[in-house]
Motif scaffolding. Sequence first.
Motif, mmCIF file in Angstrom:
data_model
loop_
_atom_site.group_PDB
_atom_site.id
_atom_site.type_symbol
_atom_site.label_atom_id
_atom_site.label_comp_id
_atom_site.label_asym_id
_atom_site.label_seq_id
_atom_site.Cartn_x
_atom_site.Cartn_y
_atom_site.Cartn_z
ATOM 1 N N ARG B 92 -9.496 6.937 -39.727
ATOM 2 C CA ARG B 92 -9.646 5.598 -40.282
ATOM 3 C C ARG B 92 -9.868 4.547 -39.198
ATOM 4 N NH1 ARG B 92 -4.265 3.125 -42.435
ATOM 5 N NH2 ARG B 92 -3.997 3.396 -40.203
ATOM 6 N N ASP B 93 -9.161 4.667 -38.080
ATOM 7 C CA ASP B 93 -9.175 3.617 -37.063
ATOM 8 C C ASP B 93 -10.153 3.865 -35.929
ATOM 9 O OD1 ASP B 93 -7.355 2.263 -38.523
ATOM 10 O OD2 ASP B 93 -5.633 2.635 -37.237
ATOM 11 N N LEU B 94 -11.064 4.815 -36.084
ATOM 12 C CA LEU B 94 -12.014 5.118 -34.995
ATOM 13 C C LEU B 94 -12.801 3.878 -34.596
ATOM 14 C CD1 LEU B 94 -13.581 8.565 -35.979
ATOM 15 C CD2 LEU B 94 -11.903 8.101 -34.186
ATOM 16 N N PRO B 95 -12.980 3.677 -33.288
ATOM 17 C CA PRO B 95 -13.790 2.531 -32.848
ATOM 18 C C PRO B 95 -15.272 2.764 -33.162
ATOM 19 C CG PRO B 95 -13.190 3.921 -30.973
ATOM 20 C CD PRO B 95 -12.457 4.470 -32.161
ATOM 21 N N ALA B 96 -15.969 1.666 -33.381
ATOM 22 C CA ALA B 96 -17.414 1.756 -33.620
ATOM 23 C C ALA B 96 -18.138 2.003 -32.298
ATOM 24 C CB ALA B 96 -17.907 0.463 -34.264
ATOM 25 N N LYS B 97 -19.394 2.369 -32.409
ATOM 26 C CA LYS B 97 -20.204 2.594 -31.212
ATOM 27 C C LYS B 97 -20.240 1.334 -30.359
ATOM 28 C CE LYS B 97 -22.741 6.274 -33.355
ATOM 29 N NZ LYS B 97 -23.798 6.650 -34.294
ATOM 30 N N GLY B 98 -20.074 1.496 -29.069
ATOM 31 C CA GLY B 98 -20.111 0.352 -28.160
ATOM 32 C C GLY B 98 -18.756 -0.291 -27.931
ATOM 33 N N ARG B 99 -17.740 0.196 -28.644
ATOM 34 C CA ARG B 99 -16.404 -0.397 -28.516
ATOM 35 C C ARG B 99 -15.427 0.592 -27.872
ATOM 36 N NH1 ARG B 99 -15.340 -5.062 -31.398
ATOM 37 N NH2 ARG B 99 -13.160 -4.500 -31.560
ATOM 38 N N ILE B 100 -14.356 0.028 -27.325
ATOM 39 C CA ILE B 100 -13.320 0.853 -26.720
ATOM 40 C C ILE B 100 -12.085 0.803 -27.611
ATOM 41 C CG2 ILE B 100 -11.791 1.105 -24.724
ATOM 42 C CD1 ILE B 100 -14.000 -0.084 -22.980
ATOM 43 N N GLY B 101 -11.669 1.954 -28.092
ATOM 44 C CA GLY B 101 -10.451 2.039 -28.891
ATOM 45 C C GLY B 101 -9.340 2.636 -28.040
ATOM 46 N N VAL B 102 -8.211 1.979 -28.016
ATOM 47 C CA VAL B 102 -7.061 2.504 -27.276
ATOM 48 C C VAL B 102 -6.020 2.939 -28.297
ATOM 49 C CG1 VAL B 102 -5.229 1.955 -25.634
ATOM 50 C CG2 VAL B 102 -7.525 0.990 -25.312
ATOM 51 N N TYR B 103 -5.683 4.220 -28.278
ATOM 52 C CA TYR B 103 -4.673 4.721 -29.207
ATOM 53 C C TYR B 103 -3.350 4.869 -28.449
ATOM 54 C CZ TYR B 103 -7.928 5.984 -33.042
ATOM 55 O OH TYR B 103 -8.828 5.970 -34.086
ATOM 56 N N ASP B 104 -2.383 4.099 -28.864
ATOM 57 C CA ASP B 104 -1.038 4.203 -28.312
ATOM 58 C C ASP B 104 -0.326 5.299 -29.097
ATOM 59 O OD1 ASP B 104 1.578 3.837 -27.542
ATOM 60 O OD2 ASP B 104 1.798 1.904 -28.557
ATOM 61 N N ARG B 105 -0.234 6.476 -28.490
ATOM 62 C CA ARG B 105 0.134 7.730 -29.167
ATOM 63 C C ARG B 105 -1.070 8.222 -29.978
ATOM 64 N NH1 ARG B 105 4.703 8.512 -26.519
ATOM 65 N NH2 ARG B 105 6.247 6.886 -26.787
ATOM 66 N N SER B 106 -1.132 9.528 -30.153
ATOM 67 C CA SER B 106 -2.318 10.093 -30.802
ATOM 68 C C SER B 106 -1.941 11.266 -31.690
ATOM 69 C CB SER B 106 -3.295 10.557 -29.732
ATOM 70 O OG SER B 106 -2.734 11.675 -29.051
ATOM 71 N N TRP B 107 -2.932 11.943 -32.202
ATOM 72 C CA TRP B 107 -2.691 13.066 -33.098
ATOM 73 C C TRP B 107 -1.906 14.191 -32.429
ATOM 74 C CZ3 TRP B 107 -7.429 10.892 -32.016
ATOM 75 C CH2 TRP B 107 -8.214 11.511 -31.051
ATOM 76 N N HIS B 108 -1.953 14.265 -31.091
ATOM 77 C CA HIS B 108 -1.257 15.353 -30.415
ATOM 78 C C HIS B 108 0.242 15.315 -30.669
ATOM 79 C CE1 HIS B 108 -4.984 14.532 -28.227
ATOM 80 N NE2 HIS B 108 -5.095 15.832 -28.282
ATOM 81 N N ARG B 109 0.728 14.116 -30.820
ATOM 82 C CA ARG B 109 2.123 13.883 -31.114
ATOM 83 C C ARG B 109 2.627 14.681 -32.317
ATOM 84 N NH1 ARG B 109 6.049 10.749 -28.677
ATOM 85 N NH2 ARG B 109 4.513 11.564 -27.214
ATOM 86 N N THR B 110 1.742 14.883 -33.279
ATOM 87 C CA THR B 110 2.114 15.578 -34.504
ATOM 88 C C THR B 110 2.685 16.965 -34.229
ATOM 89 O OG1 THR B 110 0.267 14.408 -35.476
ATOM 90 C CG2 THR B 110 1.252 16.126 -36.811
ATOM 91 N N ALA B 111 2.232 17.559 -33.126
ATOM 92 C CA ALA B 111 2.680 18.926 -32.826
ATOM 93 C C ALA B 111 4.061 18.941 -32.189
ATOM 94 C CB ALA B 111 1.694 19.588 -31.872
ATOM 95 N N LEU B 112 4.518 17.786 -31.772
ATOM 96 C CA LEU B 112 5.763 17.734 -31.010
ATOM 97 C C LEU B 112 6.926 17.339 -31.916
ATOM 98 C CD1 LEU B 112 4.192 15.898 -27.983
ATOM 99 C CD2 LEU B 112 4.684 18.330 -28.193
#
Lengths: 496, 496
Positions: B92-112
Motif C-alpha cells: 500500500r505504501d510503496l513510493p512512486a517512481k522518482g521518489r524515495i520511500g523510507v520504511y522504519d521497520r519492514s516486512w522482515h520484522r514479521t519473521a521475528l
Amino acid sequence: MLDKIDPTVTISRKDFKAAMAGLEGKLAELQQRVKAAGFPVLILFEGWSAAGKGLLLPKLLNPLDPRYFEVRTFAKVNEEAAMRPFLWRYWRDLPAKGRIGVYDRSWHRTALPQGQKKRGLSARESENFYQDVNAFEKTLIDDGTLIIKLFLHVSREEQKRRFDELRKNPGTAWRVDSADLQQNKQYNANLKKFSQMMKKTGGNGSPWHIIEADDKHYAALKMIRVIIGRIEAHIGNRLAEAPSGSNDNPAATADPAARWLPAVDLTERISKEDYKEKLTFYQNKISELGFLLYARRRSVVFVYEGWDASGKGGNIKRLTQRLDPRGYEVIPIGAPSADELSRCYLWRFMRRMPKDGHLAIFDRSWYGRVMVERVEGLASEAEWRRAYAEINAAERHLYNHGTIIFKFFLHIDKDEQLRRFEERAADPLKRYKITDEDWRNRDKWAAYEKSAEEMLARTSTEYAPWLVVAGNDKRRARITALEYACGVLERELGKA
Amino acid sequence: MLDKIDPTVTISRKDFKAAMAGLEGKLAELQQRVKAAGFPVLILFEGWSAAGKGLLLPKLLNPLDPRYFEVRTFAKVNEEAAMRPFLWRYWRDLPAKGRIGVYDRSWHRTALPQGQKKRGLSARESENFYQDVNAFEKTLIDDGTLIIKLFLHVSREEQKRRFDELRKNPGTAWRVDSADLQQNKQYNANLKKFSQMMKKTGGNGSPWHIIEADDKHYAALKMIRVIIGRIEAHIGNRLAEAPSGSNDNPAATADPAARWLPAVDLTERISKEDYKEKLTFYQNKISELGFLLYARRRSVVFVYEGWDASGKGGNIKRLTQRLDPRGYEVIPIGAPSADELSRCYLWRFMRRMPKDGHLAIFDRSWYGRVMVERVEGLASEAEWRRAYAEINAAERHLYNHGTIIFKFFLHIDKDEQLRRFEERAADPLKRYKITDEDWRNRDKWAAYEKSAEEMLARTSTEYAPWLVVAGNDKRRARITALEYACGVLERELGKA
C-alpha cells in the motif's frame, strides 16, 4: 418529528407486489442516468437497531449494477479514524462522480450516544458537531452530490420482538448487545435524541426521509420510492439549473481593498550569523515541541502558499529539518489526478489529514481553488466564491478536533521573482525548477495579487489565521516561519 | 553473518567531518537524479532496539528535499493491516517512481518474535514467509525499484547502556518496554535469529547492509556511503541495461498448445425453469456461506476475465445479488491512472485486497498484464513473461494468508460475440456498452486466444486454479460460477 410518524403501518403482500412492478427496472435505469450525468449519489442509512437494514439494503442494491455502487460500513470507529477529525473517514470514502455510495451508518451517528463518544457530546461539542456536519453536507451538495438520508423507524414493541427473536437463536444471539437492549429500554429518550438530530441536520436541501419499518414490505417500497423520487428530481433540477451551482452567495460582493500584501516590509534582512544562530535555536525548539505534540496527541497542519520562486521548498526544508521524520509528511500539491477531479476539490486534502500527534505540511493546498483555479478559469465564479466559506468550515472542523493550523503566504515582489527566475534559468542544477508556466503566471501577477488579497481577507480566521511572510530575504522568511510556529505551538501546548 | 561484524568500531569526530565533506551535497544531487531517472527507491531500516534510528534518519533526510521523500513507520500492526495478508501494508505504501520511500521497520520484522505473531512463526509459516518476501522483493526489483536494506547493529553492552540511560530519565523511560529488555537479555539468541533472517532474505540482488552503530558517527557515515553507492550503481546499471529489465526468464519458451479453450463445450444450455430454480438455490447457499466466511474471518477474491461481451457483469451481479452488501466489493478495472502507472502494475490490486471476512470481486484484474498489455504492446516481452511467476507468487501470498481465490474465465465463441455486439448496438439502452475498441479487440481474436491459453496454462495453480466457464448460454454460465463457488467455499469452510 419522529413521534409524529407511525412505524407500524403495513402493506399487503399483494399491494406490495403491484406497487413494486417496474420500480426495480426504473432504479436500474436511473443508475445508468446517474452515471451518464456524472454526479455522485450518497445514500445514508441511519435508524434504530434491528430496524431491518440487512433486508432493505439488498432490496435497494439487487436491481443495480454492482460495478457502479459501493457500500461502506461505519459501525465501529477504528484506530485510524479515531485519531482524526470525525468527518475524515466519510470524506475518505466519498463516491466518485457517476457512482452511488451507500453508507451504512453515517456521520450523524457521532452525535448520538452510540457514536464516537460513549457518553454523548457536551453542549459545546454538540454545537460544533452540527455546524461541522451541516457545512460538510452543504459543501458536497453545492458540489453536485445528491445526499439521500434515510432513517429506519421501528416501534418499541417491534424492536423488542426482533431482539427477542435474535436472542433465541444461538446463531444470531451475538448480534444483540447490551447497547441495543439499552436502546429499547430507553426508547422514548432515544426517540427524542433521534428527533433532535434530524431536526438539526435536515436543512441544507437535504431532508431526512423516515422509513416506517415495522413492516418490511412497506419499508422496502417506501425506500425505493424515496430514492427514485430524489434521483429523478435531482436530474430534473440539474437540467433546469445553470451548471455552476447555487449563486446565492453573500461573498459575491466588491473586491476587498489590497491591505495584506502592501503591509509587508520586504526590505528587512537578517545577517548570516544571526540566521545561523536563530535557525539552530528554533529548529531545536520545534523538534522538542514535535515530541510534545506526539505525547499530547495533537495534530498540526501547515499550509504553504505564495508566489512561484518565493522559497516555499527551502522554507519547508528548514521547518522539518530537525523534526522526527516519522512524525511529519510533506505533501506537494500539483495538478489533480482523474480520481481527484471526479470528487469535490477538498477530497484530496481532507483524506490526507494527519493523525493525532503528527504533522502534515502542504506545499500548495486547497487554496488553489481561490487562486490558480480562479485566475485560470478552472473553477466557475460561483465555485470559487463559495469556496471561501467551504474552506473556513473545513478548517474549523480540523480546529474543533484539536488540530493546530498554520497558513503561510510567502510574499516576494515582482523584481525579486524575476531575479530568482533568471538565476534558476542560469543554473543547470536548478533549471528544471523553472518552466514556461512560471513565466506565464508571472504575466498574470496583478490577477494573482487580487486573488491573494481576497483569499487572505476572507479566510483568515481566529482559528486558522494567515501569516504573510516577507520573502525577499529567504533566510529571514525561514526564521519568521519557524519563530512564529514555535510561539504558537508553545502557547497551544501550554509551555509558554 | 551478524556475529562476524564488530559493532563497536569507531571514528574520530575529525575523521568523520572530513569524510562527510561533500557527501550531503552528493546525496541531494542523487535525489534529483532519482527523480529524473524515474525509479522508486525503498530504504528499509531494521535492527536492534535503541540502535539509534532516531539519530540516523535525520542524518539521511536532512540533505534531501522533503517534498520527494516519505517516511513510513511500521512498528505496530494495526487493525486494518492485521486483517489482511502481511505484505498488504507494505504494498500500500510503496513510493512512486522518482521518489524515495523510507520504511522504519519492514516486512522482515514479521519473521521475528517482535513481529506480527507474538511467539514467532512455525516452520511452515516461516517457509511461506521467506518465499513470499523474496518473491515480493524480486517483483519490485524487476520492476525497477532500488531496495536498500540496512540493519543497525549494536553490541549487547552498548544496547544495555542505552536502555539504562533512557530509563533513568522520566521523559524517556516509556521508550523502553519489557520486549526491549528481553531482547538484550537474550542477545545471543536474537543475534542468531537476525542472522538467519538476513541470510534468507539477502539474495535477489538485494543484500543486507550491516551498519555498525555503537558509534553514531561511524554509523551515519557508513549509512550515507552505502546509500550513495547503491544509488550510483543503480543509475549506472540502468544506463548499461536494456530498459526491459532481466531477460533470464525460464518462461520464455515455446507457446503451450491450445488446450484450455477448445476443451470447453459451448453448446450446453440450461432451461429457463431449471435456471430459476438453481439460481435461487445457489444464491441462498452463497449468502449463507458469506455469513460463515464472516464468522470465520476468511477473505475471498474473485477474478473475472473473459472476452468482451462474455457476460462478466451479469455473472457478477448474480453472484453478489443475495450477499450481504456490507461484506463484498466489486472492483471494476479500467485503464490505470497516473498514480497507478507510477508504481508496479500489481500495486493497484494488492492495495485493494479484502479484509478477513470480506469478498472482493475484480471485474478484470492483474491478468491484464499478460492479456491486453501483452497483445497491445503496453508491456515489454520481458515484463509480461516474468509476470506469470510474479502473479503466481502474489496469489500464493494471499493463499498463505488464508484467502480463498476464484479465477473465472468466461469463454464464448466468435460468432456469439458478434451476435451480442450487434444486439448491443441495436439497443439504445445498451449501446454505451459497445465501443470502437471492442471491435478492434475482436480483430485481434487470435492473439487474445493465444495469450489466454498461455495465461491459463502458466497461472492455474493448486492454490488458485482457473475455471473456464462456458459462456455462450449466459444463464448456464451464471449457474456454473455460482455452483462452483459454493462447492469450493463449502469445502474450505468444512461444511461439505
